[in-house]
Enzyme design. Sequence first.
Site, short mmCIF file in Angstrom:
data_model
loop_
_atom_site.label_atom_id
_atom_site.label_comp_id
_atom_site.label_asym_id
_atom_site.label_seq_id
_atom_site.Cartn_x
_atom_site.Cartn_y
_atom_site.Cartn_z
N GLN A 147 -44.83 0.01 -55.29
CA GLN A 147 -46.18 0.15 -55.76
C GLN A 147 -46.85 -1.27 -55.35
OE1 GLN A 147 -44.72 1.62 -60.02
NE2 GLN A 147 -46.90 1.15 -60.03
N PHE A 202 -44.76 4.66 -62.19
CA PHE A 202 -45.23 4.51 -63.48
C PHE A 202 -45.28 2.88 -64.00
CE2 PHE A 202 -42.63 8.51 -62.90
CZ PHE A 202 -43.73 9.32 -63.33
N GLU A 243 -43.50 -1.76 -59.56
CA GLU A 243 -44.42 -2.92 -59.00
C GLU A 243 -43.62 -4.09 -58.77
OE1 GLU A 243 -47.54 -3.28 -61.93
OE2 GLU A 243 -48.15 -5.27 -61.10
N ARG A 296 -52.61 -8.03 -72.51
CA ARG A 296 -53.32 -6.66 -72.65
C ARG A 296 -52.83 -6.09 -74.03
NH1 ARG A 296 -55.91 -2.45 -69.48
NH2 ARG A 296 -55.89 -4.02 -67.68
N ARG A 324 -47.02 1.81 -67.23
CA ARG A 324 -48.12 2.68 -67.66
C ARG A 324 -48.68 2.34 -68.85
NH1 ARG A 324 -47.80 9.26 -66.51
NH2 ARG A 324 -49.98 9.54 -65.95
N PHE A 384 -49.14 -0.83 -69.99
CA PHE A 384 -49.15 -2.52 -69.51
C PHE A 384 -49.28 -3.17 -70.83
CE2 PHE A 384 -50.11 -6.38 -67.15
CZ PHE A 384 -48.94 -6.37 -66.14
N THR A 430 -56.34 -7.64 -65.67
CA THR A 430 -56.85 -9.13 -66.26
C THR A 430 -56.59 -10.30 -65.41
OG1 THR A 430 -54.55 -9.08 -67.29
CG2 THR A 430 -56.51 -7.94 -68.58
N ALA A 481 -52.45 -0.78 -63.18
CA ALA A 481 -53.74 -0.87 -63.85
C ALA A 481 -54.69 0.26 -63.75
CB ALA A 481 -54.15 -2.20 -63.61
N GLU A 535 -53.40 5.14 -66.49
CA GLU A 535 -52.80 4.89 -67.60
C GLU A 535 -53.20 5.46 -68.91
OE1 GLU A 535 -53.39 0.96 -66.35
OE2 GLU A 535 -51.56 0.33 -67.08
#
Lengths: 765, 483
Positions: free
Chosen positions: A207, A238, A242, A320, A352, A354, A452, A521, A722
């Site tokens: 990702q 998902f 990442e 988060r 997903r 986060f 964020t 995100a 998400e």
Amino acid sequence: MNALPEPAIPETVHRAIAHDSADKHVRGAALYVDDIPEPRDLLHAAIGWSSRAHARILSLDLAAVAAAPGVVAVLAARDLTASNDIGPVLPGDPVFADGLVEYHGQSIFAVAADCVGAARRAARLARVEYQDLPAVLTIEQALADESYILPTRILRRGDAAAALAGASRRLKGRFGVGGQDHFYLEGQVAMAVPGEDGDMLIHSSTQHPTEVQHLVAKVLGLPDHAVVTEVRRMGGGFGGKETQAAIVACVAALLARRTGRPVKLRLDRDDDMILTGKRHDFLIDYDVGFGADGRIAGVEFMLASRCGMSPDLSASINDRAMFHADNCYFLQNVTIVSHRCKTHTVSNTAFRGFGGPQGMMAIEYVMDEIARDLGLDPLEVRKANFYGTTERNVTPYGMTVEDNIIPALVAELEASSDYAARRAAVDEFNRTSPWLKKGLALTPVKFGISFTAKHLNQAGALVHVYTDGSIQLNHGGTEMGQGLFVKVAQVVAEELGVALDRVKLTATSTAKVPNTSPTAASSGADLNGKAAQAAARTIRERLADLAAARFGVPADAITFRDGQVSGGGQVIAFPDLVKAAYFARIQLSATGFYTTPRLDWNEATHQGRPFFYFAYGASVSEVAIDVLTGETKILRVDILHDCGRSLNPAIDLGQVEGGFVQGMGWLTTEELAWDAAGRLTTHAPSTYKIPTASDVPRDFRVALYRGDNREDAIYRSKAVGEPPLMLGISVFHALKDAVAAAAGPVRFDAPATPERVLLAIEANR
Amino acid sequence: MDRIRFVIDGEVRTVERFDPTRTVLEYLRETEGRCGTKEGCAEGDCGACTVALGELVDGAVRHRAVNACILFLGAIDGKELVTVESLAKPEAPAHPVQQALVECHGSQCGFCTPGFVMSLYAVWREGDAPTRSGIEQALAGNLCRCTGYRPIVAAAERACAASDRSESRRVATAEQLRAIRPTEMLAIEQNGRRFLAPTGLDELAHLVLAHPDAVLLAGGTDVGLWVTKQQRRLPTVIYLGRVAGLADLAVGTDRIEIGAGVTYTDAMPVLAKYHPEIDGLLRRLGSVQIRNAGTIGGNIANGSPIGDSLPALIALGASLVLRRGPVERTLPLEDYFLAYRKTALAPGEFVARIRVPMAAADTRFRTYKIAKRFDQDISAVCAGFAVTIRADRVVDLRLAFGGMAGIPARARACEQALIGQPWTQAAVLAALPLLTQDFAPLSDMRASADYRARVAANLVRKFQIETSGAGPVGVLALAEAQP
């Protein structure tokens, strides 16, 4: 050259259009990394990993590995010359453990051989001498030892302690929320192909192509410009691809550098589950004071998460979680303490939501407990605490909720799902059924959209128009099944007024659009759609100027529609205008760039506006449980979800349904287990159970909420990746409701496996 | 014979000199370059590798879905191999199940999709228009992480409701399969390792005696994992799938005799006819792909403590016919299991048949499976119970459990305490504490010892409730009864 067929009707935004690869998917013709035709002399790699949770490596003898049949190269930390650390934000993630292992499954060495089997067999032949060290495995243990990977953060508003002391009623408790394995169907895989000058081409299922590029360059000691990462598609991500894709790509690249040959590393499913990070499990303490109407006067939360052995993305994930512990509710006096626990387990990562889902679980659990304490329907307590629209509308982190649609959305769902009548029916069923109990719950979702980490809220795109009028589109987002590519192509087709099939989607490549943010995100379409729109508009403006000159009208009188460009009663076919532009020496290629507006976030104080807007939704779940066995079944689910003005209702519906089922799995059957030595014991689909077709309720009513995004997001749509996952929280609360019907209020941890349900029921007997 | 022949896309393919435990998935992806078939787990649990196998049955070609990841290449000798690429040539219109999946938005990441296509193809090809339950069962062996399944189920309904299911190639394929029907033993050898596939029972008995250390392979739903997951290099594999006498299924007046090579799929309708209760259990055993390959004989021979069929068969009083060379002996099934993964099988001996007695008219029989997930899960506790009541007293009781000990076993102390008692909730509650004498279950990733003990006791209570007039009491029955 073959001319493209002329489009009949342009296909554009806001229409239910199939995934661009759907036809290839069903024919088995869509290429994933492992399907790319293999280059000559390709080697296959395997990783040798730690069999201890926490130990010093006294000696590492790889002689037998190197001597195994088919083996060409073996690498360990001592062989790395440039860098061994691939921590994405902060250091702490070595490619190969160097003298110290910090989780069972940590990579120690890698081997390249002439076939997959030879590499995997050889990887089992290492002789490692360990000296065990004390291992911290659980959140409880980490809290007791104050073992933290990052500093504890505290978010405060008002005076929670005073509010608690003054409240007419008060409840305290603790519960746990389990982790989750991503279980993307395509496991982690990368193929590294060496080029001239030491350059490296990486085909990666990631990702975050840019991060793979950076980290491969770093471990090889190359400048970024020498490494290209390419991603056509992933078989699911998902969040699990990442940061977690990097080690696979780096190992392949290191072995390719060592051997001078292309190297592919595809993790076996069990290795993938053992080696790579998952959703953080949380332990949550709450202390809440409230009035007789259920409205919260003050609340204190302790959110402790198991981060594992390294920071990875745990800072942002736990942030988060804190920012979603309000969910849809106004908390006047609130203190949220967030502990980021260091444990000797795999480093947990993006998944997903986060951290948002775990934060939301905290407040939803409290809502339910308040209702049971007061003997109210939990929905009434939830409604009593909703954010207002003109007052009671500022989040604990100081952002005004400007777009609050939750009261209206919940009211609509309450009516369409026939909630009140079904509540009465469930109660009646429970009065007369000793062995089976039903439960019902409606839970809302408010999810903040934007990274964020402010700098990530940028995107680039590249649009080429060729002289036959066909268009090639590239942007920094990656396709993992979520339908990003078709959505962005819809935007470009809309802007240029051409049919969708004139827009060719191309693989994400760090050589085409540089310095990209991860596709994460939920931001893929928002960011890349806007960037591609900007690129397409640049070209459109150039073409419009040309058309305006030809037609003798102002440029703003030119329209692009149905494959034609019109103005002042005159018309030219889009390809003809393009050809004319070429001969007029007008550039037919453009880049586009976008940054999310209105973000104003102070990370140090945890105050400001971290989110561009919120996405909302709500779900109602009805379930049944077996009082004798704890088995559960979901009987009906109603969902109303806010995608703004959907860019593609078919794709968005798929995200909503799929997200809900993934959230449902997280909170029901998907249980991760570790043994006393810190070994993951659920490392394959035989032991780790994601939902199957029969787990999905047969009565499944899903609708998209009608309403534009009040912010200027791409075509007034909203992000959808998400938020729907958290619709699954209603399943957990319906189960909690059924357990309460059987046994009264009890501590109830997630996931609600049959075992947890039965033990909760029997705990009160 | 030292080569295999099979039909693929209307052509007869001959393959020789291959690794004796090479999987069909490896062959497809690496040798044929057919990368549509995916590896998701390499253990038969996710279905991304699903292909269909065609076989001649009563003169016609019958297709069944199987997992290519744990299917050894030697096992497809004489069959038709159908992959996702077989369904539609690149330039041709998509197959109806493929088209329905596109129209219903049934793919997102697309990685599981070819496996779903093949499972649906087998349904489309062989079945009547399926019910919702039928579709869910057909898809139980295919995991999708993206869609939430709703659009895939919709695609199944659409494809099977609408389309003409005739295929032009059927007759020609039948001819080809007749032409390559295996008649002699297959022996694939490479680097001192062997895949042997005898065709007759005597030949098999002789081979097993001659190779007492050989691994006997039926469906490969366990042995396949020894290769793909444990990286074991099995020296000698004897494949049972072509032994004519091992696939017989005979119904007598007092018993059903099931050859050890009979697949679950073939055994289920016969067992269900005489013991309807067992059908619900077997429908939750593995998945369609697993049941199409796996055998009850393998479930037994393998000696696992958690084989789902075992408690039910023990409760029914099943026995085994074991054969060593020319000699056969019979043994009650419950005496076959000695200790964890240790059985009464002598070296050179194999399971030939399973005998399942017909139920007595006054015996009530129920089965239970407790797992985290209803479909395609390994049980935490599995149970088969049979009670015979005469003159309001329990005269015979068999409470057989899997997952409670190192072997499937009966709760003897609990049973004894209930013999002669009235079949009431009170009597059951009084006897249940004796379960702690019968079993000391373990904790593992599937369940804690505490849960196993509690649920085992509660299942006996449930058995009493359900056999005392209540009928089935459970969430599945409730959901099924929903309007």
